[in-house]
Design a protein around this motif. Structure first.
Motif, PDB file in Angstrom:
ATOM      1  N   LYS A 117      98.936  74.397  71.209  1.00 58.57           N
ATOM      2  CA  LYS A 117      99.211  75.374  72.304  1.00 58.57           C
ATOM      3  C   LYS A 117     100.865  75.736  72.151  1.00 58.57           C
ATOM      4  O   LYS A 117     101.283  76.888  72.717  1.00 58.57           O
ATOM      5  CB  LYS A 117      98.821  74.754  73.619  1.00 58.57           C
ATOM      6  CG  LYS A 117      97.496  74.447  73.934  1.00 58.57           C
ATOM      7  CD  LYS A 117      97.218  73.822  75.563  1.00 58.57           C
ATOM      8  CE  LYS A 117      95.895  73.734  75.720  1.00 58.57           C
ATOM      9  NZ  LYS A 117      95.819  73.278  77.092  1.00 58.57           N
TER      10      LYS A 117
ATOM     11  N   ASP B  26      84.315  74.503  68.217  1.00 55.05           N
ATOM     12  CA  ASP B  26      85.304  75.271  68.734  1.00 55.05           C
ATOM     13  C   ASP B  26      85.671  76.456  67.779  1.00 55.05           C
ATOM     14  O   ASP B  26      86.054  76.246  66.501  1.00 55.05           O
ATOM     15  CB  ASP B  26      86.853  74.214  68.611  1.00 55.05           C
ATOM     16  CG  ASP B  26      87.803  74.769  69.501  1.00 55.05           C
ATOM     17  OD1 ASP B  26      88.004  75.951  69.617  1.00 55.05           O
ATOM     18  OD2 ASP B  26      88.344  73.832  70.295  1.00 55.05           O
TER      19      ASP B  26
ATOM     20  N   ARG C 290      92.825  74.667  67.151  1.00 57.74           N
ATOM     21  CA  ARG C 290      92.327  73.641  68.055  1.00 57.74           C
ATOM     22  C   ARG C 290      91.380  72.660  67.024  1.00 57.74           C
ATOM     23  O   ARG C 290      91.324  71.525  67.112  1.00 57.74           O
ATOM     24  CB  ARG C 290      91.461  73.909  69.173  1.00 57.74           C
ATOM     25  CG  ARG C 290      92.510  74.579  70.467  1.00 57.74           C
ATOM     26  CD  ARG C 290      91.438  74.796  71.656  1.00 57.74           C
ATOM     27  NE  ARG C 290      90.591  75.570  71.544  1.00 57.74           N
ATOM     28  CZ  ARG C 290      90.434  76.645  71.978  1.00 57.74           C
ATOM     29  NH1 ARG C 290      91.451  77.564  72.385  1.00 57.74           N
ATOM     30  NH2 ARG C 290      89.402  77.481  71.809  1.00 57.74           N
TER      31      ARG C 290
ATOM     32  N   TYR D 158      91.695  68.658  66.057  1.00 58.12           N
ATOM     33  CA  TYR D 158      90.478  68.032  66.293  1.00 58.12           C
ATOM     34  C   TYR D 158      90.584  67.209  64.892  1.00 58.12           C
ATOM     35  O   TYR D 158      90.431  65.903  65.152  1.00 58.12           O
ATOM     36  CB  TYR D 158      89.431  68.789  66.218  1.00 58.12           C
ATOM     37  CG  TYR D 158      88.067  67.806  66.373  1.00 58.12           C
ATOM     38  CD1 TYR D 158      87.676  67.265  67.491  1.00 58.12           C
ATOM     39  CD2 TYR D 158      87.164  67.760  65.055  1.00 58.12           C
ATOM     40  CE1 TYR D 158      86.480  66.609  67.494  1.00 58.12           C
ATOM     41  CE2 TYR D 158      85.943  66.990  65.060  1.00 58.12           C
ATOM     42  CZ  TYR D 158      85.610  66.275  66.317  1.00 58.12           C
ATOM     43  OH  TYR D 158      84.507  65.682  66.351  1.00 58.12           O
TER      44      TYR D 158
ATOM     45  N   GLU E 238      86.453  73.159  72.498  1.00 51.47           N
ATOM     46  CA  GLU E 238      86.226  74.108  73.613  1.00 51.47           C
ATOM     47  C   GLU E 238      85.140  75.273  73.533  1.00 51.47           C
ATOM     48  O   GLU E 238      85.128  76.298  74.080  1.00 51.47           O
ATOM     49  CB  GLU E 238      87.729  74.807  73.925  1.00 51.47           C
ATOM     50  CG  GLU E 238      88.462  73.571  74.448  1.00 51.47           C
ATOM     51  CD  GLU E 238      89.906  74.283  74.739  1.00 51.47           C
ATOM     52  OE1 GLU E 238      89.945  75.283  75.087  1.00 51.47           O
ATOM     53  OE2 GLU E 238      90.607  73.437  74.923  1.00 51.47           O
TER      54      GLU E 238
END
Length: 427
Positions: free
Chosen positions: A268, A296, A301, A305, A388
Motif C-alpha cells: 500500500k 488476489d 498484494r 503474499y 482479497e
C-alpha cells in the motif's frame, strides 16, 4: 559518468532493475527520475514547461497525434504476434548491441497520454541515458502510440506487446465469453445455470472480471518477458531480500535532507515506485505458485503474499528515500484555492522543486546498513493469510503458472530434481 557510479553506497553492489510508476507508466530501471514532487502553484501553461527543457526534449511534448482506423481483433493479433516474434531493437546502429551490463528500463503503456510524453522527455534529459535499453510493454496494440515511441532517438528502444490482451480476446478467455458467470451473479443462480466458473467464486462470492484479472496477468507477463526472455542472469550471485522505493505519499518542503530508511515492505505504501534487483526477482519466480494461486487480482498484494509465506520464512524489506525521486503527474492536488489535475501544472512544479533540491539529489556517499533485524511488532500490520479476491478462476491460475511462466517452471523443476538427487546421494 556512468549511471551506476553516480552514487557510492553500501547497498547497491550490482545491477538493479527498478520500477517507477509515472502516470500510467511502469518503469524497471536503475535510473532515478528527476521529476520529484507534486507541489501546487498557479496554473501553468505549456510554455512554462518548455522553457526549462532542451530542444530535444521539447519535440516529444510537442508531438502531434495522428488518427488511425480502429483495428479489429484479428488484425491486432497478427501485428502483436509479428512484432513479438521480430524482437527488433531500434537505434542499435547508433548505440551498439546490448551487453550483459546494459541498464534496462521497462515502461508499461496502453495509450498516448500527456504524462507519457513528459516521462519520455524527462528520460531524454538523464545523464548516460544512451547506455540504456528502453523497453515499452504495450497492453494493447495502438498504431499511434507505436509510431510515437519509434521517434525516440536518445537510446535503444524495444517494443513488446501483451499477447493475451482483451483487445484480441473479445469473446473468449482471457476475455469474457458468453458462457462465463457474470461477475455479480449469485452463487445459487450460477450453479443453476451451470455457467463457467460457477463452482469457483472468489473469497467475496464474486465471479471473474476480465479487466481486473488482466492487470495481474499483464504485470506478470511483462516481468517474465524482461527478466527471463530478454536478460540472462546466470552470473548473478547473492540473495538480497530487499526492495527499494523511490517515492513517498507525504512529503514537506522542510524535508530536504537526503537519507535512506529500511522497513518491512508494504504494497500500500511502497508499490508505485518499486525497485528490485535480480536476486529478488529470482526469489519471486521461485515462489510463482504462491503468486499465481492466491485469490488476489492485485500483483502487489500477490507479492506481499509471497513475502508472508516464503519457504525460508524471510519477509521482503524495503529501503526508501526520504526525498522522493519520482511522482505521478496525473495526480490531483488542492492548494487552498482550487483543485488541479493538470499534468503540465504538476510538471512545472516538479521542475521547480528539482532546482530547489538539485544539490541533494546525488549525495557523494550514503551510509546504508543492510543487516537490520526488524522488530516482531513491525509485522503486526502485515497479518495477511489470504488474498482479497478477484482471482479464483482456475483458468487465470493456469495461464499465470503454465502459459506465462512456462520456461521458468521447466528450469525450476530441473533445478529441484538436481537438488533432490544431490540430497539423496548424501544419505
Amino acid at each position: 559518468m556512468s549511471i551506476l557510479k553516480r552514487i557510492k553506497t553500501r547497498v547497491i553492489d550490482a545491477k538493479f532493475y527498478h520500477s517507477i510508476a509515472f502516470g500510467n507508466s511502469l518503469l524497471f530501471s536503475v535510473i532515478f527520475s528527476m521529476f520529484i514532487l507534486l507541489y501546487m502553484s498557479i496554473r501553468a501553461n505549456r510554455q512554462d514547461v518548455l522553457k526549462d527543457l532542451s530542444e530535444n526534449s521539447q519535440k516529444f511534448i510537442l508531438y502531434k497525434e495522428k488518427t488511425y482506423p480502429i483495428l479489429n481483433s484479428t488484425e491486432a493479433r497478427r501485428l502483436i504476434t509479428e512484432y513479438n516474434q521480430e524482437e527488433k531493437i531500434s537505434n542499435i546502429e547508433t548505440f551498439g548491441p546490448i551487453k550483459n551490463n546494459t541498464v534496462v528500463l521497462v515502461v508499461t503503456v496502453h495509450k498516448l497520454h500527456e504524462s507519457l510524453k513528459y516521462l519520455i522527455a524527462s528520460l531524454s534529459e538523464l545523464d548516460a541515458i544512451e547506455e540504456t535499453l528502453l523497453v515499452f510493454s504495450h497492453l494493447t496494440y495502438d498504431q499511434e502510440l507505436y509510431d510515437f515511441i519509434q521517434t525516440i532517438d536518445f537510446c535503444r528502444v524495444w517494443q513488446i506487446f501483451y499477447p493475451y490482451t482483451l483487445q484480441v480476446y473479445t469473446d473468449a478467455f482471457p476475455g469474457f465469453s458468453k458462457n462465463d458467470c457474470p461477475t455479480n451473479m449469485k452463487h445459487k443462480k450460477a450453479e443453476a445455470l451451470k455457467c463457467i466458473g460457477a463452482q469457483t467464486p472468489d473469497v467475496h462470492g464474486k465471479y471473474r472480471q476480465p479487466s481486473k484479472a488482466q492487470e495481474k496477468h499483464y504485470w506478470w507477463w511483462t516481468a517474465n518477458r524482461v527478466f527471463e526472455h530478454l536478460l540472462s542472469f546466470n552470473n548473478q550471485n547473492g540473495v538480497v531480500l530487499e526492495f527499494i522505493y523511490l517515492g513517498l505519499h507525504k512529503w514537506s518542503l522542510e524535508n530536504d535532507t537526503y537519507g535512506i530508511d529500511i522497513t518491512t515492505w508494504d504494497p500500500k505504501q511502497h508499490s508505485s515506485v518499486l525497485a528490485f534487483d535480480v536476486s529478488v526477482w529470482n526469489s519471486i519466480i521461485q515462489h510463482y505458485d504462491l503468486f499465481c494461486e492466491v485469490d488476489d487480482a492485485s500483483w502487489s498484494r500477490s507479492l506481499l503474499y509471497i513475502s508472508l509465506n516464503r519457504r525460508d520464512n524471510k519477509r521482503f524489506k524495503v529501503a526508501y528515500t526520504t526525498i522522493p525521486r519520482a511522482l505521478k503527474t496525473t495526480l490531483c492536488s488542492f492548494n487552498g484555492f482550487y483543485e488541479s489535475c493538470n499534468v503540465e501544472d504538476n510538471v512545472v512544479n516538479a521542475l521547480r522543486m528539482q532546482r530547489h533540491l538539485k544539490s541533494n539529489l546525488f549525495p557523494p556517499y550514503l551510509e546504508v546498513y543492510t543487516h537490520i533485524e526488524l522488530e516482531d511488532d513491525e509485522f503486526m500490520f502485515f497479518d495477511v493469510l489470504e488474498g482479497e479476491g478477484g482471482w479464483n478462476d482456475p483458468r487465470d491460475k493456469a495461464l499465470c503458472s503454465a502459459n506465462i511462466t512456462e520456461n521458468t517452471v521447466k528450469k525450476l523443476l530441473m533445478d529441484m530434481s538436481r537438488e533432490f538427487k544431490d540430497a539423496y546421494k548424501s544419505f
